[in-house]
Design a protein around this motif. Sequence first.
Motif, PDB file in Angstrom:
ATOM      1  N   ASP A   1       0.810  -1.213   0.000  1.00 55.95           N
ATOM      2  CA  ASP A   1       0.000   0.000   0.000  1.00 55.95           C
ATOM      3  C   ASP A   1       0.842   1.261   0.000  1.00 55.95           C
ATOM      4  OD1 ASP A   1      -2.872  -0.907   0.342  1.00 55.95           O
ATOM      5  OD2 ASP A   1      -1.814  -2.074   1.849  1.00 55.95           O
TER       6      ASP A   1
ATOM      7  N   VAL B   1      -9.203  -3.423   5.873  1.00 60.42           N
ATOM      8  CA  VAL B   1      -7.871  -3.245   6.467  1.00 60.42           C
ATOM      9  C   VAL B   1      -6.825  -3.203   5.361  1.00 60.42           C
ATOM     10  CG1 VAL B   1      -6.139  -4.470   7.868  1.00 60.42           C
ATOM     11  CG2 VAL B   1      -8.568  -4.506   8.534  1.00 60.42           C
ATOM     12  N   ILE B   2      -5.932  -2.223   5.422  1.00 62.00           N
ATOM     13  CA  ILE B   2      -4.798  -2.232   4.489  1.00 62.00           C
ATOM     14  C   ILE B   2      -3.497  -2.418   5.289  1.00 62.00           C
ATOM     15  CG2 ILE B   2      -5.996  -0.905   2.723  1.00 62.00           C
ATOM     16  CD1 ILE B   2      -4.156   1.493   3.615  1.00 62.00           C
TER      17      ILE B   2
ATOM     18  N   TYR C   1     -10.188  -8.846   1.756  1.00 58.87           N
ATOM     19  CA  TYR C   1      -9.586  -8.023   2.824  1.00 58.87           C
ATOM     20  C   TYR C   1      -9.993  -8.497   4.212  1.00 58.87           C
ATOM     21  CZ  TYR C   1      -8.433  -4.389  -0.614  1.00 58.87           C
ATOM     22  OH  TYR C   1      -7.907  -3.691  -1.668  1.00 58.87           O
ATOM     23  N   GLY C   2      -9.156  -8.109   5.197  1.00 60.11           N
ATOM     24  CA  GLY C   2      -9.644  -8.102   6.565  1.00 60.11           C
ATOM     25  C   GLY C   2     -10.668  -6.981   6.652  1.00 60.11           C
TER      26      GLY C   2
ATOM     27  N   GLU D   1     -11.543 -11.754   8.998  1.00 51.21           N
ATOM     28  CA  GLU D   1     -10.525 -11.908   7.947  1.00 51.21           C
ATOM     29  C   GLU D   1     -11.169 -12.458   6.682  1.00 51.21           C
ATOM     30  OE1 GLU D   1      -7.770 -10.742   7.368  1.00 51.21           O
ATOM     31  OE2 GLU D   1      -6.512 -12.080   6.208  1.00 51.21           O
ATOM     32  N   LYS D   2     -11.182 -11.679   5.641  1.00 50.22           N
ATOM     33  CA  LYS D   2     -11.688 -12.052   4.321  1.00 50.22           C
ATOM     34  C   LYS D   2     -13.047 -12.768   4.371  1.00 50.22           C
ATOM     35  CE  LYS D   2      -7.037 -12.022   2.614  1.00 50.22           C
ATOM     36  NZ  LYS D   2      -5.832 -12.729   2.289  1.00 50.22           N
TER      37      LYS D   2
HETATM   38  C1  G1P Z   1      -3.498  -9.255   4.333  1.00 50.32           C
HETATM   39  C2  G1P Z   1      -4.349  -9.284   5.601  1.00 50.32           C
HETATM   40  C3  G1P Z   1      -5.717  -8.655   5.356  1.00 50.32           C
HETATM   41  C4  G1P Z   1      -5.546  -7.260   4.774  1.00 50.32           C
HETATM   42  C5  G1P Z   1      -4.657  -7.295   3.527  1.00 50.32           C
HETATM   43  C6  G1P Z   1      -4.370  -5.855   3.065  1.00 50.32           C
HETATM   44  O1  G1P Z   1      -4.034 -10.118   3.367  1.00 50.32           O
HETATM   45  O2  G1P Z   1      -4.462 -10.638   6.050  1.00 50.32           O
HETATM   46  O3  G1P Z   1      -6.411  -8.570   6.595  1.00 50.32           O
HETATM   47  O4  G1P Z   1      -6.798  -6.700   4.451  1.00 50.32           O
HETATM   48  O5  G1P Z   1      -3.402  -7.934   3.821  1.00 50.32           O
HETATM   49  O6  G1P Z   1      -3.542  -5.834   1.965  1.00 50.32           O
HETATM   50  P1  G1P Z   1      -3.195 -10.530   2.036  1.00 50.32           P
HETATM   51  O7  G1P Z   1      -3.405  -9.436   1.049  1.00 50.32           O
HETATM   52  O8  G1P Z   1      -1.770 -10.677   2.460  1.00 50.32           O
HETATM   53  O9  G1P Z   1      -3.796 -11.826   1.583  1.00 50.32           O
END
Ligand code: G1P
Length: 287
Positions: free
Chosen positions: A133, A202-203, A170-171, A189-190
């Motif tokens: 991000d 969540v980012i 996303y979370g 979570e997702k």
């Molecule tokens: C992770 C986190 C998730 C968040 C996301 C943001 O997931 O587990 O909660 O929303 O990063 O980029 P990933 O993208 O690694 O699967």
Amino acid sequence: MKKITKCVIPAAGMGTRFLPATKALPKEMFPIVDKPVMQYLVEEAIAAGCEDIIIVTGRSKRAIEDHFDSNPELEQRLDDSGKFDYLRKVKNLNEMANIVYVRQPYPKGDGDAILRTKNLIGDEPFLVLFWDDIIDNDVTAAEQLIRKHEETGSSVIATVWVEESEVSSYGMLEWELDGDTTRVTKFLEKPQAHETDSRTAVIGKYVLTPNIFGYLENAKSSCGDGEIRLADAFIDMQKDTDIYGLEVQWVRYDTGSKTGYLKASIAYALKHDDLRDEILDYFKSIM
Ligand code: G1P
């Protein structure tokens, strides 16, 4: 309240989405115009007051360490040929902060990566920045998060608003208002879109209080793949203690996706006076 002076940047992930580019090149070293994403993150942490940057790396990530090291041959050549502008840019890199590296030997999740920094962090709140991000604003996302942490004394999670179709990537935070601040009431979570009304996603930017380490140590792998995710710790932590969400301002680029990475490259190129006109002409010509 302890001042935030340490930043953890997890950078051990494989970057599967960008294969084959990430076979030998760490995704964190992808350039946006002429600076790798990792440098944007280190500069963001420094601008927010961090003095110690802890980068969690893995195998095939040596390029990150080399980037923030000296390169005497290159420096000499730039000096000899009078390219002082480049020389300054290159030399600055090994002087910008105290950067230390911790290795994550197995891909055991972003929570495990952060847990590996426990002894270096000690009993202090700290900043965490993931490579995915980039927030484009004069007041960086890190500064926005640290301000909110200073107001609340709690962990703060950076958020953005997403479309329903994006919820399962996303979370997601459910929350209630506490003054003008959003206190998290549930971390999912997702989830599938029908499992929550929330569009607050969540980012990859956080301020974490040091009690996160206890939750990470006790976290169970929610996906059953043996990986410990930061999200697993948040789910338990939220039940015991206040966590706040902060919708970061303004433009966010998801550099972990191909389209987000390309958009960031174009947007940042347009900020360069020497590139702007040519890029705009090019777009006009292909529209
Ligand atoms: C992770 C986190 C998730 C968040 C996301 C943001 O997931 O587990 O909660 O929303 O990063 O980029 P990933 O993208 O690694 O699967």
